[in-house]
Design a protein around this motif. Structure first.
Motif, PDB file in Angstrom:
ATOM      1  N   UNK A  69       0.834  -1.205   0.000  1.00 24.45           N
ATOM      2  CA  UNK A  69       0.000   0.000   0.000  1.00 24.45           C
ATOM      3  C   UNK A  69       0.868   1.254   0.000  1.00 24.45           C
ATOM      4  N   UNK A  70       1.941   1.268   0.782  1.00 25.68           N
ATOM      5  CA  UNK A  70       2.850   2.425   0.778  1.00 25.68           C
ATOM      6  C   UNK A  70       3.437   2.640  -0.616  1.00 25.68           C
ATOM      7  N   UNK A  71       3.784   1.555  -1.286  1.00 19.61           N
ATOM      8  CA  UNK A  71       4.322   1.656  -2.645  1.00 19.61           C
ATOM      9  C   UNK A  71       3.254   2.186  -3.601  1.00 19.61           C
ATOM     10  N   UNK A  72       2.037   1.672  -3.470  1.00 18.15           N
ATOM     11  CA  UNK A  72       0.946   2.105  -4.348  1.00 18.15           C
ATOM     12  C   UNK A  72       0.640   3.592  -4.173  1.00 18.15           C
ATOM     13  N   UNK A  73       0.801   4.096  -2.966  1.00 22.39           N
ATOM     14  CA  UNK A  73       0.524   5.507  -2.683  1.00 22.39           C
ATOM     15  C   UNK A  73       1.630   6.440  -3.189  1.00 22.39           C
ATOM     16  N   UNK A  74       2.761   5.883  -3.544  1.00 24.54           N
ATOM     17  CA  UNK A  74       3.900   6.691  -3.966  1.00 24.54           C
ATOM     18  C   UNK A  74       3.899   6.832  -5.492  1.00 24.54           C
ATOM     19  N   UNK A  78       6.396   3.687 -10.362  1.00 21.53           N
ATOM     20  CA  UNK A  78       5.430   3.080 -11.281  1.00 21.53           C
ATOM     21  C   UNK A  78       5.349   1.567 -11.056  1.00 21.53           C
ATOM     22  N   UNK A  79       4.180   1.008 -11.296  1.00 24.69           N
ATOM     23  CA  UNK A  79       3.999  -0.426 -11.046  1.00 24.69           C
ATOM     24  C   UNK A  79       4.959  -1.283 -11.876  1.00 24.69           C
ATOM     25  N   UNK A  80       5.372  -0.773 -13.039  1.00 29.28           N
ATOM     26  CA  UNK A  80       6.278  -1.546 -13.893  1.00 29.28           C
ATOM     27  C   UNK A  80       7.676  -1.686 -13.281  1.00 29.28           C
ATOM     28  N   UNK A  81       7.998  -0.779 -12.350  1.00 29.82           N
ATOM     29  CA  UNK A  81       9.333  -0.831 -11.754  1.00 29.82           C
ATOM     30  C   UNK A  81       9.427  -1.848 -10.618  1.00 29.82           C
ATOM     31  N   UNK A  92      13.147 -12.011  -3.911  1.00 32.35           N
ATOM     32  CA  UNK A  92      12.504 -10.844  -3.324  1.00 32.35           C
ATOM     33  C   UNK A  92      11.725 -10.107  -4.404  1.00 32.35           C
ATOM     34  N   UNK A  93      10.577  -9.562  -4.028  1.00 32.56           N
ATOM     35  CA  UNK A  93       9.857  -8.644  -4.893  1.00 32.56           C
ATOM     36  C   UNK A  93      10.187  -7.258  -4.360  1.00 32.56           C
ATOM     37  N   UNK A  94      10.782  -6.443  -5.234  1.00 33.25           N
ATOM     38  CA  UNK A  94      11.346  -5.156  -4.849  1.00 33.25           C
ATOM     39  C   UNK A  94      10.584  -3.995  -5.486  1.00 33.25           C
ATOM     40  N   UNK A  95      10.532  -2.889  -4.742  1.00 33.41           N
ATOM     41  CA  UNK A  95      10.069  -1.603  -5.271  1.00 33.41           C
ATOM     42  C   UNK A  95      11.178  -0.624  -4.936  1.00 33.41           C
ATOM     43  N   UNK A  96      11.987  -0.276  -5.928  1.00 34.56           N
ATOM     44  CA  UNK A  96      13.185   0.498  -5.651  1.00 34.56           C
ATOM     45  C   UNK A  96      14.128  -0.357  -4.821  1.00 34.56           C
ATOM     46  N   UNK A  97      14.567   0.171  -3.685  1.00 39.65           N
ATOM     47  CA  UNK A  97      15.436  -0.594  -2.782  1.00 39.65           C
ATOM     48  C   UNK A  97      14.656  -1.289  -1.674  1.00 39.65           C
ATOM     49  N   UNK A 120       6.734 -15.046  -9.805  1.00 39.01           N
ATOM     50  CA  UNK A 120       6.154 -14.349 -10.964  1.00 39.01           C
ATOM     51  C   UNK A 120       4.662 -14.103 -10.746  1.00 39.01           C
ATOM     52  N   UNK A 121       3.965 -15.086 -10.230  1.00 36.83           N
ATOM     53  CA  UNK A 121       2.532 -14.940  -9.975  1.00 36.83           C
ATOM     54  C   UNK A 121       2.269 -13.803  -8.976  1.00 36.83           C
ATOM     55  N   UNK A 122       3.029 -13.794  -7.891  1.00 35.85           N
ATOM     56  CA  UNK A 122       2.839 -12.747  -6.884  1.00 35.85           C
ATOM     57  C   UNK A 122       3.275 -11.378  -7.410  1.00 35.85           C
ATOM     58  N   UNK A 123       4.334 -11.343  -8.193  1.00 36.21           N
ATOM     59  CA  UNK A 123       4.776 -10.083  -8.795  1.00 36.21           C
ATOM     60  C   UNK A 123       3.654  -9.482  -9.642  1.00 36.21           C
ATOM     61  N   UNK A 124       3.057 -10.287 -10.486  1.00 39.82           N
ATOM     62  CA  UNK A 124       1.988  -9.794 -11.370  1.00 39.82           C
ATOM     63  C   UNK A 124       0.800  -9.279 -10.566  1.00 39.82           C
ATOM     64  N   UNK A 125       0.440  -9.995  -9.507  1.00 39.18           N
ATOM     65  CA  UNK A 125      -0.694  -9.562  -8.678  1.00 39.18           C
ATOM     66  C   UNK A 125      -0.374  -8.249  -7.968  1.00 39.18           C
ATOM     67  N   UNK A 126       0.841  -8.120  -7.478  1.00 41.67           N
ATOM     68  CA  UNK A 126       1.235  -6.887  -6.792  1.00 41.67           C
ATOM     69  C   UNK A 126       1.280  -5.720  -7.772  1.00 41.67           C
ATOM     70  N   UNK A 127       1.860  -5.937  -8.949  1.00 34.89           N
ATOM     71  CA  UNK A 127       1.906  -4.867  -9.967  1.00 34.89           C
ATOM     72  C   UNK A 127       0.494  -4.420 -10.359  1.00 34.89           C
ATOM     73  N   UNK A 128      -0.394  -5.363 -10.546  1.00 33.26           N
ATOM     74  CA  UNK A 128      -1.766  -5.038 -10.925  1.00 33.26           C
ATOM     75  C   UNK A 128      -2.454  -4.238  -9.818  1.00 33.26           C
TER      76      UNK A 128
END
Length: 133
Positions: A69-74, A78-81, A92-97, A120-128
């Motif tokens: 949620x913190x990542x989504x609010x920032x 971008x979700x692609x990153x 690890x699934x990363x958003x920046x560092x 990969x499955x969890x990455x796609x769900x988180x990005x979406x």
């Protein structure tokens, strides 16, 4: 501001706990055997069945949800990153560092999946979820 400092300190503590624990530190199911959902905007992305280190599955799920949620609010993230990063004890699934979630072989075994497929499955769900937030 104080809440942000507390959250940052908690995230740092969890990262230290995760990376100082060997892969076998994933615990058995919580005593009641219940899964704990990772939920964003009322939608369940996936469930956490086990804790890691000293974190219970419930605590781990709450922390992962908070990070997503913190990542989504920032808007600067971008979700692609959001990406996968292989680490010594899993992926690890990363958003920046920031690590959003660490997925281990033990967790993949619990899900009856290969580590790479589960990641990969969890990455796609988180990005979406981040994109839709």
């Amino acid at each position: 501001m104080l809440q942000k400092s507390r959250n940052s300190a908690l995230v740092l503590l969890v990262i230290l706990l995760i990376f100082n624990q060997p892969a076998y530190a994933i615990s058995e199911l919580d005593s009641d055997g219940s899964p704990y959902p990772i939920t964003v905007d009322g939608k369940v992305l996936f469930e956490i069945y086990s804790g890691v280190g000293s974190l219970s599955a419930r605590e781990r799920a709450a922390l992962i949800t908070s990070r997503i949620i913190q990542t989504a609010k920032n808007p600067s993230i971008p979700h692609e990153s959001v990406r996968l990063k292989p680490v010594d004890n899993g992926i690890a699934i990363m958003a920046g560092k920031q690590i959003l979630i660490l997925i281990t072989e033990n967790e993949a075994d619990e899900e009856k999946s290969l580590l790479s497929y589960l990641a990969i499955e969890r990455l796609r769900k988180i990005q979406k979820a981040i994109s839709a937030y």
